[in-house]
Design a protein around this motif. Structure first.
Motif, PDB file in Angstrom:
ATOM      1  N   PHE A 118      34.588  30.608  37.590  1.00  0.00           N
ATOM      2  CA  PHE A 118      34.957  32.260  37.761  1.00  0.00           C
ATOM      3  C   PHE A 118      35.958  32.283  38.618  1.00  0.00           C
ATOM      4  O   PHE A 118      36.098  33.441  38.985  1.00  0.00           O
TER       5      PHE A 118
ATOM      6  N   TYR B 292      28.551  24.148  39.254  1.00  0.00           N
ATOM      7  CA  TYR B 292      29.165  25.218  39.005  1.00  0.00           C
ATOM      8  C   TYR B 292      30.302  25.505  40.107  1.00  0.00           C
ATOM      9  O   TYR B 292      31.543  25.758  39.812  1.00  0.00           O
TER      10      TYR B 292
ATOM     11  N   SER C 106      24.059  38.057  32.393  1.00  0.00           N
ATOM     12  CA  SER C 106      24.868  36.983  31.914  1.00  0.00           C
ATOM     13  C   SER C 106      25.160  37.040  30.522  1.00  0.00           C
ATOM     14  O   SER C 106      24.959  38.015  29.655  1.00  0.00           O
TER      15      SER C 106
ATOM     16  N   HIS D 154      28.568  36.374  27.576  1.00  0.00           N
ATOM     17  CA  HIS D 154      30.078  36.563  27.434  1.00  0.00           C
ATOM     18  C   HIS D 154      30.720  37.868  28.015  1.00  0.00           C
ATOM     19  O   HIS D 154      31.605  37.659  28.955  1.00  0.00           O
TER      20      HIS D 154
ATOM     21  N   ASP E  71      31.069  38.245  31.763  1.00  0.00           N
ATOM     22  CA  ASP E  71      31.852  37.408  32.550  1.00  0.00           C
ATOM     23  C   ASP E  71      33.248  38.146  33.065  1.00  0.00           C
ATOM     24  O   ASP E  71      33.773  37.841  34.069  1.00  0.00           O
TER      25      ASP E  71
ATOM     26  N   THR F 240      32.153  39.284  36.449  1.00  0.00           N
ATOM     27  CA  THR F 240      31.980  38.354  37.335  1.00  0.00           C
ATOM     28  C   THR F 240      33.322  38.078  37.995  1.00  0.00           C
ATOM     29  O   THR F 240      33.279  37.797  39.239  1.00  0.00           O
TER      30      THR F 240
ATOM     31  N   TYR G 156      23.491  34.870  36.653  1.00  0.00           N
ATOM     32  CA  TYR G 156      24.000  33.994  35.997  1.00  0.00           C
ATOM     33  C   TYR G 156      23.449  32.711  36.392  1.00  0.00           C
ATOM     34  O   TYR G 156      23.320  32.142  37.591  1.00  0.00           O
TER      35      TYR G 156
ATOM     36  N   SER H 244      37.153  36.110  27.468  1.00  0.00           N
ATOM     37  CA  SER H 244      36.932  35.995  28.702  1.00  0.00           C
ATOM     38  C   SER H 244      37.740  34.664  29.297  1.00  0.00           C
ATOM     39  O   SER H 244      37.712  33.704  28.474  1.00  0.00           O
TER      40      SER H 244
ATOM     41  N   PRO I 126      36.694  32.482  31.504  1.00  0.00           N
ATOM     42  CA  PRO I 126      35.922  31.175  31.481  1.00  0.00           C
ATOM     43  C   PRO I 126      35.605  30.643  30.242  1.00  0.00           C
ATOM     44  O   PRO I 126      35.575  29.447  30.050  1.00  0.00           O
ATOM     45  N   TYR I 127      35.391  31.447  29.260  1.00  0.00           N
ATOM     46  CA  TYR I 127      35.377  30.999  27.687  1.00  0.00           C
ATOM     47  C   TYR I 127      36.764  30.493  27.106  1.00  0.00           C
ATOM     48  O   TYR I 127      36.642  29.447  26.600  1.00  0.00           O
TER      49      TYR I 127
END
Length: 550
Positions: free
Chosen positions: A253, A278, A386, A388, A391, A394, A407, A538, A540-541
């Motif tokens: 993140f 993570y 938590s 998508h 995110d 976050t 998360y 997002s 992260p995705y």
């Protein structure tokens, strides 16, 4: 005195002030006894929801939360929330009624000991009247010292028997030392030598450091070493106010600038942070770094399967202060990351692109987060869910405020609103807001009525893409049919009003700003149903699903 009264009295001595749960045959006597002793009881609509609230209460209050259920199905409803609390390391005691001892023909019979093991919590059994106080003491002692949930199982026939008072109850707090865990001088010396030999130091502050109140010591160490300061997700935005060398979250993140800078580190000092996969991106984020780890646990293996080069088992405040004291006696180190070039790279705020995605009747989720961060005062705490849609928050929330994140805690959706309700209760009714997806929120919609019933000023911001957002985008990335993850939802703003709270469904930034102003002006149970586009992925995705360097 009856056993249930002795149990209630012991809970009061352990500091129990609020209990979440549902009443049934096997816990109603105990709940009645608590009520008579001034404990506040919060009746919920689902036992698992009650545990989620107790989890949020404990994380905010810093002491064991309490949930209660009746026997059998009341206990089995705890499963998902109990696993989340266990993975989060939450101190918690679940008072669970039980069918009479030995009666396996009872309709609500359940082998609660075996069930407790399956859902990863400790188990304490009130097997005899004379063991009632000891059972409570042991349950709270375990919750406090091991930072984990405990099921206290009390058969109904045992609860209603007579209890012979043996004298004053000794609470578990009297059995626990309160002195700070002091560091080994040799370990501090080795850590100082490693830090002194390094040129690019990064400090990662975690939830443990925040709970210990080690902020002042960490900032001093940062100044001494020319370090960048990063946090784990659980300590998001901590110590960022006025800190020119704060890079945000370490890991998936984190911003692209943060990742680029962190990869230059030759020494990482972790304070109250587990350095899981993570935070370290499985070790790839710090390819050339040595590690100093400060934690109260005996030792921790990091996210890439290795132990730190120097491990200091100690309280964060005393260990960091002692490390600074030793470094004071040594020659001043290099300026490290504290250069004009680094400050220039970090000066640009982390924000969405100037041009947001335009779609009739739907907002760009990045713009939503920008508006929320600007319009909601920083003294109002934030809970992140938590999935998508959360995110975006976050990554993009930037103001310094209390943040609680769900998360990575068993990967269960739907828990964040429950955590928020418990957190608000623990914080004396102080307003808080939660950002959650539509599928997640609808899972426990009935508990919004619980917030209304008790007048709890919880703001639920539903990032509503009318679907299972994570599955929608994963399906697209894998060449599957994403439309299978689309689920239309009703107007949740109207639902909130029907349940007795405030609410609005918004499709423009002007409508969102107006709804936020309404809540801030008069905090109360409130739902803002924000209709967002599914056409923005997002960061992260984008990284995980498409390997994009963003």
């Amino acid at each position: 005195m009856k056993v249930y009264e002795a149990l209630a009295e012991a809970f009061v001595h352990e500091g129990t002030s609020d209990v979440f749960g549902m009443m049934g045959d096997a816990n109603m006597h105990w709940m009645n006894a608590l009520h008579q002793r001034g404990v506040r009881l919060y009746e919920v609509r689902h036992e698992g929801s009650g545990l989620g609230m107790a989890d949020g209460w404990a994380r905010t209050a810093g002491r064991p939360g309490v949930v209660t259920t009746t026997s059998g199905p009341g206990v089995s409803q705890l499963a998902t929330s109990m696993l989340c609390a266990s993975r989060a390391g939450t101190p918690l005691v679940a008072f669970c009624g039980e069918t009479p001892v030995g009666d396996e023909t009872a309709v609500q019979y359940l082998d609660q000991r075996r069930f407790a093991a399956a859902i990863e919590c400790d188990f304490v059994h009130v097997s005899r009247p004379d063991l009632a106080e000891e059972a409570v003491q042991r349950a709270f002692y375990t919750a406090r010292t091991r930072s984990r949930p405990v099921m206290l199982s009390a058969p109904f026939d045992v609860q209603v028997k007579d209890f012979e008072d043996a004298g004053p109850y000794t609470p578990s707090t009297d059995l626990i030392g309160h002195a700070r865990l002091l560091p080994d001088p040799a370990a501090i010396l080795r850590a100082a030598e490693l830090v002194q030999a390094s040129k690019r130091v990064v400090i990662i502050a975690g939830r443990g450091a925040r709970l210990a109140g080690a902020g002042e010591q960490i900032l001093r160490l940062q100044e001494q070493t020319g370090a960048l300061l990063a946090t784990t997700l659980q300590a998001k935005n901590w110590l960022c106010e006025g800190n020119e060398h704060h890079v945000g979250i370490s890991g998936l993140f984190g911003s692209k600038v943060a990742m680029e800078l962190l990869q230059e580190a030759d020494c990482v000092i972790a304070v109250g942070a587990s350095l899981n996969h993570y935070t370290t991106e499985h070790g790839l984020l710090f390819p050339d770094a040595s590690y100093v780890q400060i934690d109260t646990s005996p030792n921790l293996v990091m996210g890439h399967g290795k132990a730190a080069d120097v491990y200091v088992q100690a309280d964060a405040v005393t260990a960091v202060a002692e490390l600074s004291r030793v470094l004071d006696k040594r020659p001043a180190g290099a300026q490290g990351f504290h250069t004009p070039e680094v400050r220039s790279r970090l000066a640009a705020p982390l924000r969405a692109p100037a041009e947001y995605h335009a779609e009739p009747g739907r907002l760009d989720p990045r713009e939503v987060i920008h508006v929320l961060d600007a319009e909601i005062p920083p003294e109002i705490g934030l809970v992140l869910g938590s999935g998508h849609q959360t995110d975006f928050g976050t990554m993009l929330f930037q103001r310094s405020r209390d943040v609680l994140s769900n998360y990575g805690m068993f990967g269960a959706i739907g828990q964040a609103p429950l955590l928020t309700i418990g957190s608000v209760v623990a914080d004396g009714g102080k307003p808080a807001f939660v950002v959650e997806g539509d599928a997640s929120f609808l899972m426990h919609l009935s508990e919004f009525e619980t917030a209304v019933r008790y007048g709890l000023p919880v703001l639920v911001v539903v990032m509503n893409d009318e679907g299972l957002g994570a599955e929608y985008h994963k399906a697209k990335a894998k060449g599957l049919d994403p439309e299978l993850a689309v689920i239309p939802t009703p107007e949740l703003g109207a639902v909130a009003v029907a349940l007795g709270g405030g609410g609005a469904t918004v499709r423009t930034t002007a409508e969102l700003t107006a709804a936020l102003s309404d809540y801030v002006r008069s905090p109360r149970p409130y739902i803002i149903d924000v209709r967002i586009t599914r056409n923005v992925l997002s960061v992260p995705y984008r990284r995980l699903q498409y390997g994009e360097d963003v």
